[in-house]
Design a protein around this motif. Sequence first.
Motif, mmCIF file in Angstrom:
data_model
loop_
_atom_site.group_PDB
_atom_site.id
_atom_site.type_symbol
_atom_site.label_atom_id
_atom_site.label_comp_id
_atom_site.label_asym_id
_atom_site.label_seq_id
_atom_site.Cartn_x
_atom_site.Cartn_y
_atom_site.Cartn_z
ATOM 1 N N VAL A 353 1.098 -1.246 0.064
ATOM 2 C CA VAL A 353 0.106 -0.358 0.058
ATOM 3 C C VAL A 353 1.199 1.319 -0.090
ATOM 4 N N ALA A 354 2.024 0.993 0.864
ATOM 5 C CA ALA A 354 2.715 2.330 0.931
ATOM 6 C C ALA A 354 3.166 2.622 -0.403
ATOM 7 N N HIS A 355 4.399 1.726 -1.072
ATOM 8 C CA HIS A 355 5.226 1.904 -1.750
ATOM 9 C C HIS A 355 3.691 2.157 -3.285
ATOM 10 N N THR A 356 2.783 2.008 -3.409
ATOM 11 C CA THR A 356 2.005 2.716 -3.826
ATOM 12 C C THR A 356 1.241 3.764 -3.829
ATOM 13 N N LEU A 357 1.239 4.160 -3.059
ATOM 14 C CA LEU A 357 1.075 6.174 -1.713
ATOM 15 C C LEU A 357 1.903 6.189 -2.397
ATOM 16 N N PHE A 358 2.830 6.463 -2.169
ATOM 17 C CA PHE A 358 4.727 7.278 -2.612
ATOM 18 C C PHE A 358 5.109 7.675 -3.383
ATOM 19 N N LYS A 359 3.775 7.689 -4.557
ATOM 20 C CA LYS A 359 4.225 7.617 -5.507
ATOM 21 C C LYS A 359 2.510 8.398 -6.741
ATOM 22 N N GLU A 360 3.166 8.686 -8.289
ATOM 23 C CA GLU A 360 2.063 9.188 -8.700
ATOM 24 C C GLU A 360 1.497 8.196 -9.612
ATOM 25 N N PRO A 361 -0.463 7.886 -9.269
ATOM 26 C CA PRO A 361 -0.570 9.634 -9.391
ATOM 27 C C PRO A 361 -1.135 9.562 -8.271
ATOM 28 N N TYR A 362 -0.688 9.356 -7.043
ATOM 29 C CA TYR A 362 -1.023 9.650 -5.877
ATOM 30 C C TYR A 362 -0.833 10.042 -5.275
ATOM 31 N N LEU A 363 0.144 10.506 -5.795
ATOM 32 C CA LEU A 363 1.535 11.510 -4.276
ATOM 33 C C LEU A 363 1.368 12.353 -5.154
ATOM 34 N N SER A 364 1.076 13.771 -4.789
ATOM 35 C CA SER A 364 0.431 14.558 -6.217
ATOM 36 C C SER A 364 2.244 15.552 -6.217
ATOM 37 N N SER A 365 2.413 15.583 -7.766
ATOM 38 C CA SER A 365 4.225 16.209 -7.805
ATOM 39 C C SER A 365 3.670 16.811 -8.352
ATOM 40 N N ASP A 366 2.433 18.378 -8.826
ATOM 41 C CA ASP A 366 2.275 19.818 -8.992
ATOM 42 C C ASP A 366 2.545 20.675 -7.760
ATOM 43 N N PRO A 367 3.323 21.285 -7.271
ATOM 44 C CA PRO A 367 3.506 22.619 -6.455
ATOM 45 C C PRO A 367 2.230 23.433 -6.253
ATOM 46 N N SER A 368 1.118 23.704 -7.530
ATOM 47 C CA SER A 368 0.774 24.803 -7.623
ATOM 48 C C SER A 368 -0.469 23.726 -6.499
ATOM 49 N N HIS A 369 -0.755 22.705 -6.637
ATOM 50 C CA HIS A 369 -1.601 21.996 -5.631
ATOM 51 C C HIS A 369 -1.752 21.669 -4.416
ATOM 52 N N GLN A 370 -2.244 22.459 -3.639
ATOM 53 C CA GLN A 370 -2.391 22.472 -2.534
ATOM 54 C C GLN A 370 -2.198 20.519 -1.267
ATOM 55 N N GLY A 371 -3.008 20.031 -1.955
ATOM 56 C CA GLY A 371 -2.723 18.978 -1.330
ATOM 57 C C GLY A 371 -1.608 17.631 -1.441
ATOM 58 N N LEU A 372 -1.134 16.631 -0.577
ATOM 59 C CA LEU A 372 -0.343 15.754 -1.117
ATOM 60 C C LEU A 372 -0.639 14.523 -0.984
#
Length: 432
Positions: A353-372
Amino acid sequence: MNRHLRGNTGSPVVTVKGVYEPRSWTDWTQGFQYGSELFQYNATGDAFFLDLAIENIKAEMTSHVSHFGVHDHGFNNLSTYGNLLRLLNEGKVTEAPWLREYCQLALKLSASVQAQRWTQLPKGGYIYSFNGPHSLFVDTIRTVRILNVGHLLGHCSSGENDVKINLLQRGLEHALATAKYSIYYGEGRDTYDVWGRTAHEAIFNVNDGNFRSPSTQQGYSGFSTWTRGLGWAMLGFAEQLEFLQKHDDLPEYEALGGRAYLEETFLKAARATCDFYIGHTASDGIPYWDTGAPGLVHLGEWKDKPSDPFNDFEPIDSSAAAIGAQGLLRLGNYLSKINDPDSDTYWAAGLTVAHTLFKEPYLSSDPSHQGLMLHSIYHRPNGWDHIPENSRIPNGEACMWGDYHARELAHYLQQIIDNNPYYTFFKDIISA
């Protein structure tokens, strides 16, 4: 985000087009906001985040300590005062007696206030939800930790005629009620009773204390499993097991059937919910928002494929995954301490689960998005989640509890990777 929300009514809850907005229902997310600042300081050592968190806690969190109307004290106050006290006791914050006493007092009072929200059953009882005395929420199994902490700090609550209320005993009674009424074990309670199914809400007749029916506020039905509630149960029971493992000789256990009975009950609930999660998520470990959601039928063999947050039928809930991952890992670690061969199964599932969460498309890479952490769901039945243009379902947004638990999950794993002391909610609540 702090500047954006300044002057608004309510705490930040979910993002809309990448911007955090408040959503009035109950004020249960503020502690995750400031707790995230503390985890950010913990991870980076940047004093900006520490100073910001202390300033915000002092200015905004007092009302949450004295809030009699919610079941969310562990969410709001352990995330803030509890994490700050831990950092003090770990030596990561400059010692200040006033700050230590301030945090301890807030935690004691929060535990006492939470303990007053009580429905007595013929045997035991529970902390009732914001819906009223008839309502037991599965969420509360994780927030009830505040009672454990209040007890460790030497506090008790007082009722009518100065009757003393043992905080630990009350918290454990709530956990027993949750295990009995909110978790199913394939023992024939109803037609939909399968191992590990979880009801969001249990409804009682408060006149005689009888259980009446399962229900839900944010899931699809009382007879399906809302996966964020499942995640709360996985993590909450695993943490209670860790507490028993660390504190194995407290006198409060005997009044509730003894430590062995508590351990057996909580382990059964933790195993059942974690097994259900493993069996009812996509192959990469990420769940859809409810296992009974009607649109899942259009996704074919969805449990055998990686999760798809951009499908046309039912949304993913990444926040359920961020919460549930810790439950899997903590259960795996607990079982490893007693040499149970199933420990590796749960540990590996949590890492997946952690491996999937901590990369795209779940981990945000957009600096303009306030979410993580992207692709979370708040309240699908009420339609409170943003649906982007050209999509049929909500996706692409974050929530405050998802972002907090992603940071907490990262901290949990980093402690293990660095061979540091194991992180629990009760670690360093009492200074050495």
